[in-house]
Write an enzyme that holds these catalytic residues in place. Structure first.
Site, short mmCIF file in Angstrom:
data_model
loop_
_atom_site.label_atom_id
_atom_site.label_comp_id
_atom_site.label_asym_id
_atom_site.label_seq_id
_atom_site.Cartn_x
_atom_site.Cartn_y
_atom_site.Cartn_z
N ARG A 1 0.81 -1.21 0.00
CA ARG A 1 0.00 0.00 0.00
C ARG A 1 0.85 1.27 0.00
O ARG A 1 0.38 2.33 -0.42
CB ARG A 1 -0.93 -0.01 1.20
CG ARG A 1 -1.98 -1.11 1.11
CD ARG A 1 -3.06 -0.95 2.13
NE ARG A 1 -4.09 -1.97 1.99
CZ ARG A 1 -5.21 -1.97 2.69
NH1 ARG A 1 -5.46 -1.02 3.58
NH2 ARG A 1 -6.10 -2.93 2.52
N ASP B 1 -15.52 10.29 7.83
CA ASP B 1 -14.52 9.24 7.69
C ASP B 1 -13.15 9.85 7.89
O ASP B 1 -12.97 11.07 7.76
CB ASP B 1 -14.62 8.56 6.32
CG ASP B 1 -14.00 7.17 6.31
OD1 ASP B 1 -14.75 6.19 6.49
OD2 ASP B 1 -12.77 7.07 6.15
#
Length: 285
Positions: A47, A155
Site C-alpha cells: 500500500r 470518515d
C-alpha cells in the site's frame, strides 16, 4: 511537487525494515487507533508503494526518513492514513440493522416527539452506508411532512469522502438496494452502456460529509444524534481504543438514542451508558 527522483524506479528487492515498520505501526496506531501487527508487513509495503512514487522516494527507508522529518508528517500524514485504511462497504450491508432502524428505532423516536431525526454514519467509507440510511429514512418519513431528517457522514480518509460526495457507483454495487427504492433514489446514466448510476439529488441534499478522526478527544458535532452507526471499525481497535471511541460516541447520543455496531463486533466488557436492545444494537440510557 515530486522531485526528479520520482522518475526513478524503486529497487525490486527493497523491503520495509523491521525498525521502520515499527515506527510506522506506532504512528498509525497513535493517529488512527488502527493496530498494525507484524503479520501485515507485506500488506503495508504494497500500500505504501504509491506513496513512494508520489513523494519521490526510491526506497522505503527514504520514504520513512522523509515522513518522520520535520516537514514530512505535516503534509504526508493524511495520504499515509488514506493508503493504509480499509474501506470495504456495500449498500444495505448487514440488512437486519436497517430493518431494526425502520421497524423499531425510528417509530420509537417519533413516538417520543422527535420531529427532526439526526443520524451519524461515523465511518462512512465511500458513502454506501449513509445513502442507505437516507433511503430508509426517506421511505419511513414519506407520509410525515412535519418530520425531517439529516444524515452526517464522516470518515478518516479524504479519498473515500471524495467518492462519497460524488455519489457515483457501479450498477453492481447498488444491486442490494430494493427495486422500489432503486427506482426512486438511484438515477441511471443516459447512455445505457455506461456502467454507472448516481444517487438522486433528493438524498444527496440530506447527507453532509466531513473528515473526522475517531481518535480525537472530542467530536465537533453541533447537536446530539438520535442514531449513530459505527460499524466494522472497532475490529481494528484494541479494548482501550474501543472504550475511548464508544464513550465519545455515546456522549453524542441523545438519551434514548441508538448505537449500531458491526455484527462481528462487541461492546461487552466496556463501561458504557448503553443497554443492548437487539443484536449489535444498543440504546443510550
Amino acid at each position: 511537487m515530486a522531485s526528479s527522483a520520482s522518475l526513478q524506479r524503486q529497487p525490486l528487492d527493497d523491503r520495509l525494515s523491521r525498525r521502520n515498520f515499527d515506527r510506522l505501526a506506532k504512528y498509525i496506531y497513535d493517529y488512527s487507533g488502527i493496530k498494525m501487527p507484524i503479520t501485515k508487513l507485506t500488506m503495508l509495503e504494497g500500500r505504501l508503494r504509491r506513496r513512494l512514487r508520489a513523494t519521490g522516494a526510491t526506497t522505503f527507508d527514504g520514504y520513512c526518513d522523509f515522513l518522520f522529518s520535520g516537514n514530512g508528517l505535516e503534509g504526508e500524514s493524511v495520504y499515509l492514513i488514506d493508503a493504509v485504511t480499509t474501506n470495504k462497504t456495500d449498500f444495505f450491508r448487514e440488512p437486519k440493522h436497517f430493518e431494526y432502524l425502520a421497524e423499531a428505532a425510528l417509530p420509537e423516536l417519533l413516538q417520543s416527539g422527535s420531529n427532526q431525526i439526526r443520524v451519524w454514519s461515523s465511518a462512512c467509507s465511500t458513502g454506501a452506508e449513509p445513502y442507505t440510511i437516507a433511503m430508509v429514512l426517506a421511505e419511513c418519513l414519506a407520509q410525515r411532512p412535519d418530520t425531517s431528517y439529516k444524515v452526517i457522514a464522516t470518515d478518516l480518509s479524504t479519498e473515500v469522502l471524495e467518492t462519497a460526495r460524488r455519489a457515483i457507483y457501479t450498477k453492481e454495487m447498488v444491486r442490494p438496494v430494493p427495486t422500489q427504492m432503486r427506482r426512486k433514489y438511484v438515477m441511471e446514466a443516459i447512455n445505457p452502456r455506461r456502467d454507472e448510476v448516481r444517487i438522486a439529488p433528493l438524498l444527496r441534499q440530506r447527507v453532509g460529509f466531513g473528515r473526522l478522526n475517531l481518535m480525537d478527544e472530542a467530536y465537533p458535532l453541533k447537536e446530539a444524534q438520535h442514531v449513530i452507526f459505527c460499524r466494522n471499525v472497532l475490529i481494528y481497535f484494541d479494548k482501550p481504543t474501543q472504550q475511548h471511541v464508544l464513550s465519545r460516541l455515546c456522549d453524542r447520543l441523545v438519551p434514548g438514542g441508538y448505537l449500531f455496531i458491526g455484527h462481528s463486533e462487541t461492546a461487552s466488557g466496556l463501561n458504557l451508558p448503553i443497554r443492548q436492545v437487539a443484536n449489535t444494537v444498543f440504546k443510550r440510557v
